[in-house]
Design a protein around this motif. Structure first.
Motif, PDB file in Angstrom:
ATOM      1  N   UNK B 115       3.386   2.375  -6.358  1.00  0.00           N
ATOM      2  CA  UNK B 115       3.508   1.263  -5.422  1.00  0.00           C
ATOM      3  C   UNK B 115       3.601   1.764  -3.997  1.00  0.00           C
ATOM      4  N   UNK B 116       3.089   0.977  -3.094  1.00  0.00           N
ATOM      5  CA  UNK B 116       3.250   1.305  -1.687  1.00  0.00           C
ATOM      6  C   UNK B 116       4.206   0.328  -1.003  1.00  0.00           C
ATOM      7  N   UNK B 117       4.442  -0.797  -1.641  1.00  0.00           N
ATOM      8  CA  UNK B 117       5.262  -1.825  -1.006  1.00  0.00           C
ATOM      9  C   UNK B 117       6.037  -2.607  -2.069  1.00  0.00           C
ATOM     10  N   UNK B 118       7.186  -3.075  -1.641  1.00  0.00           N
ATOM     11  CA  UNK B 118       8.036  -3.846  -2.533  1.00  0.00           C
ATOM     12  C   UNK B 118       8.556  -5.052  -1.742  1.00  0.00           C
ATOM     13  N   UNK B 119       8.632  -6.197  -2.385  1.00  0.00           N
ATOM     14  CA  UNK B 119       9.105  -7.391  -1.681  1.00  0.00           C
ATOM     15  C   UNK B 119      10.474  -7.802  -2.228  1.00  0.00           C
TER      16      UNK B 119
END
Lengths: 435, 273
Positions: B115-119
């Motif tokens: 993953x590059x991003x997490x919300x």
């Protein structure tokens, strides 16, 4: 004026509007300037209130307390400080401090009123406050205690001032004592308003309630020196032997308290630098957005320069004291600003590492906020200048004149009145037999 | 009474070679359980069993203090930042443009393979020890005695904004329209009190990242997600000791599906048991 009014005027040293009329044109202009600024500030403040603060103030969701809160803190810190320092004399009997009492208590009342003027334009629903503070109190809230205790403090200070004017030393001393206790409780609660907020590491902890009390002492000493030397500029005859001795004593205490605050500041910075949560704020003070505020105003004008100048003045060079404390007042204003704003500029989500919490949150006071602040501050300036004239430099009479039936107390140096058939010694016993 | 006398100094060291792997495993388990209890903070203590409310951060309580004890579990990995929850919230609660009751934070990563991003959706945590409730001078904000929802009594709000700074979750804003501070009330006024069971945001969420429910009900999804051992559940800012009621987990593992379907786990050890 009828006879009783004249008697009160004589006893209180009240010179009335006539004294104002005799003031020089320059004095009038300065007073007019402050009056005008107070008026404009109030008008702009009311405009903001009608328009809605959220349109005209720069405070935000994250930085909810702006320059108005810091100016309020400045005013109440100074007020409490004036009360603390003057109480050394007229409450605890430190003779050297006695002559400053009347001016200090008067200014203490003016400063807290100025603070209330400012907070009036910060609280969104000030009228609700009057109702629900009474009928729905939350006893675990520091904000409630702070507001309530400062209300009580104002009442005590006004009663104390009345008894000071009335020359009733027993009751003025008692009221002064209550005022001091309530004032210190209120002020440390103000520190706790900040110090008990989770998620604001720059404020959180017992540091601020303690720091606020010492800082109040420093501000109070500075304010007394400033208003007294300024009064000396306005009317040199207020300086007499007793007052000169008082100036020296206040100067010494102020030097001690500045040193204490320097010590506090050093450890705040050093411990903050090794804390991940605080270092962002500390570094912005040391070499970031707040470095000019911190180094020039907080440190140089607020502490180092006045410390040096007060040493140099030896408590006798009033021009030097005037400059030192005048600049120090400005420095202290910035000190309060640099506690209130930086405490909020790190997002509560900073430690979570999210994009929204990485940057420092910025704040610049808006025109409306600055004007509402000036409303309170210029009210203080105006009331001070008016007070100096109308209350004749806060002397009973010119120091060499002893009114009829009065005498200079060999103990405290103040002017006491004898009752009918009373000897001077009996009168002194009566005035000073309190405990 | 006679005690068995052991002279420790003269005892011979047995060494570790005689300890069976089962004993070792038991010992490690014990250690892990104790660590689980005392680690507190970051991860919920997971050694406890059914019905015991260790869910509120670090502290144990015998049972949940409210009934229904409303709570939300956010399965972070399911959030795709579509912001439908935010829109639904704004619409349901008439949130003005300059404010929000809930939002989605973005955490970026570098050098991770998957993953590059997490919300991370955030909202009011309806803390059991709510700092805002303590800070309010006029009791304008309060814990609902039945549901535990942190609510506002707008007419008492003096607008001092202390609660906004007291909140460690940035969940409050001043609403000029209401002349009071506004915040998430789990849609109590607009939905729950009118008989609905879901909040605006949880019903709008297309992926099930936000699951809303009652922690005191063992059949409720929220209860099931919080009371399981397989996946770690955490809260935000546990160090503040506010006992929040918004729980976070990654939530994308098969085990969660198993739990929700009521399936038990089958472990297979080295001996195939």
């Amino acid at each position: 004026m009828n006879r009783s009014t004249i008697a009160i005027a004589k006893r209180w040293g009240y010179h009335g509007i006539d004294a104002l009329k005799k003031a020089s044109p320059g004095y009038f202009m300065i007073m007019g300037f402050f009056a005008l600024l107070t008026l404009i500030g109030a008008v702009v403040g009311v405009h903001g209130m009608i328009t809605g603060y959220h349109h005209v103030y720069n405070v935000s969701r994250e930085i909810s307390w702006g320059i108005l809160i810091s100016a309020y803190v400045f005013c109440v810190v100074t007020s409490t400080g004036l009360c603390i320092i003057s109480s050394i004399g007229h409450v605890f009997g430190g003779e050297a401090f006695m002559p400053i009492a009347k001016r200090a208590v008067f200014m203490s009342i003016i400063f807290i009123l100025g603070g209330f003027c400012i907070i009036f334009f910060d609280i969104e629903n000030p009228f609700r406050m009057a109702i629900y503070n009474v009928i729905s109190p939350n006893l675990s809230s520091n904000m409630w205690w702070m507001g309530t205790l400062y209300g009580a403090y104002l009442v005590f200070m006004i009663i104390e001032y009345y008894f000071l004017l009335e020359q009733n030393h027993s009751l003025s001393r008692l009221m002064g004592f209550f005022g001091l206790v309530v004032g210190i409780a209120a002020h440390s609660n103000l520190g706790a308003v900040f110090g008990m907020l989770h998620g604001r590491p720059f404020w959180y902890g017992p540091y601020l309630p303690i720091y606020f009390i010492f800082s109040a002492g420093m501000s109070g000493g500075c304010a007394i020196l400033f208003v007294t030397t300024l009064a000396w500029k306005i009317n040199p005859s207020i300086m007499n032997l007793r007052m000169e001795r008082a100036m020296k004593a206040v100067c010494q205490v102020t030097i001690f308290l500045i040193s204490t605050i320097i010590f506090f500041t050093i450890w705040k910075i050093v411990t903050g630098m090794v804390s991940h949560d605080k270092s962002l704020v500390i570094m912005s003070m040391i070499n970031g957005d707040y470095s000019v505020n911190f180094w020039v105003f907080d440190i140089f004008f607020g502490m180092v320069l006045p410390l040096f100048l007060l040493f140099l003045s030896r408590g006798t060079n009033y021009n030097m004291i005037l400059w030192a404390t005048g600049l120090m007042m400005i420095g202290i204003f910035f000190m309060r600003y640099d506690i209130v704003i930086p405490g909020q500029m790190v997002s509560v989500y900073h430690a979570l590492g999210v994009e929204e919490g990485l940057e420092i949150i910025k704040y610049k006071p808006s025109f409306h906020e600055i004007m509402a602040t000036l409303f309170g501050l210029s009210f203080i300036g105006f009331a001070y200048l008016a007070g100096e004239k109308m209350l004749n430099g806060h002397q009973l009479e010119k120091h060499e004149i002893v009114p009829e039936g009065g005498y200079i107390c060999p103990g405290c140096g103040a002017i006491h009145f004898m009752q009918e058939g009373e000897s001077e010694q009996d009168a002194m016993k009566r005035q000073h037999n309190i405990w | 009474m006679n005690f068995l006398k052991i002279d420790l100094e003269r005892l011979k060291n047995e060494g570790t070679s005689t300890v069976t792997s089962k004993e070792r495993r038991n010992f490690l388990k014990l250690g892990l359980a104790i660590t689980g209890v005392y680690a507190g903070g970051k991860i919920l203590s997971l050694s406890s069993t059914f019905g015991v409310a260790h869910a509120s951060g670090t502290d144990f309580v015998e049972k949940y203090p409210y009934n229904p004890h409303y709570s939300m579990v956010i399965r972070q990995s399911l959030c795709i930042d579509c912001e439908k929850c935010v829109d639904a919230c704004n619409k349901t609660n008439h949130v003005p443009k300059y404010g929000y009751r809930t939002r989605i934070l973005t955490r970026k990563y570098q050098g991770q393979l998957d993953k590059k991003v997490e919300f991370i959706p955030v909202l009011c945590n309806h803390c059991n020890d709510a700092p805002c409730v303590r800070a309010c001078p006029t009791k304008a904000t309060y814990k609902d005695a039945v549901t535990g929802i942190v609510r506002m009594n707008s007419k008492k709000c003096i607008g001092c904004k202390t609660c906004m700074l007291a909140c460690p979750y940035d969940a409050r804003y001043f609403s000029a329209e209401r002349h009071a501070v506004d915040k998430c009330d789990f849609c109590w006024e607009e939905r729950l009190s009118k008989g609905e069971t879901q909040t605006g945001c949880s019903s709008a969420c297309p992926t099930g990242a936000r699951t809303f429910g009652n922690l005191t009900d063992p059949n409720n999804i929220v209860f099931k997600l919080v009371h399981q051992l397989e996946e770690s559940v955490w809260v935000l800012r546990p160090e503040d000791g506010t006992k929040p009621n918004i729980f976070y987990m990654k939530g994308n593992m098969l085990s969660v599906d198993n739990i929700l379907k009521g399936q038990k786990f089958i472990y297979s050890g080295p001996s195939g048991s």
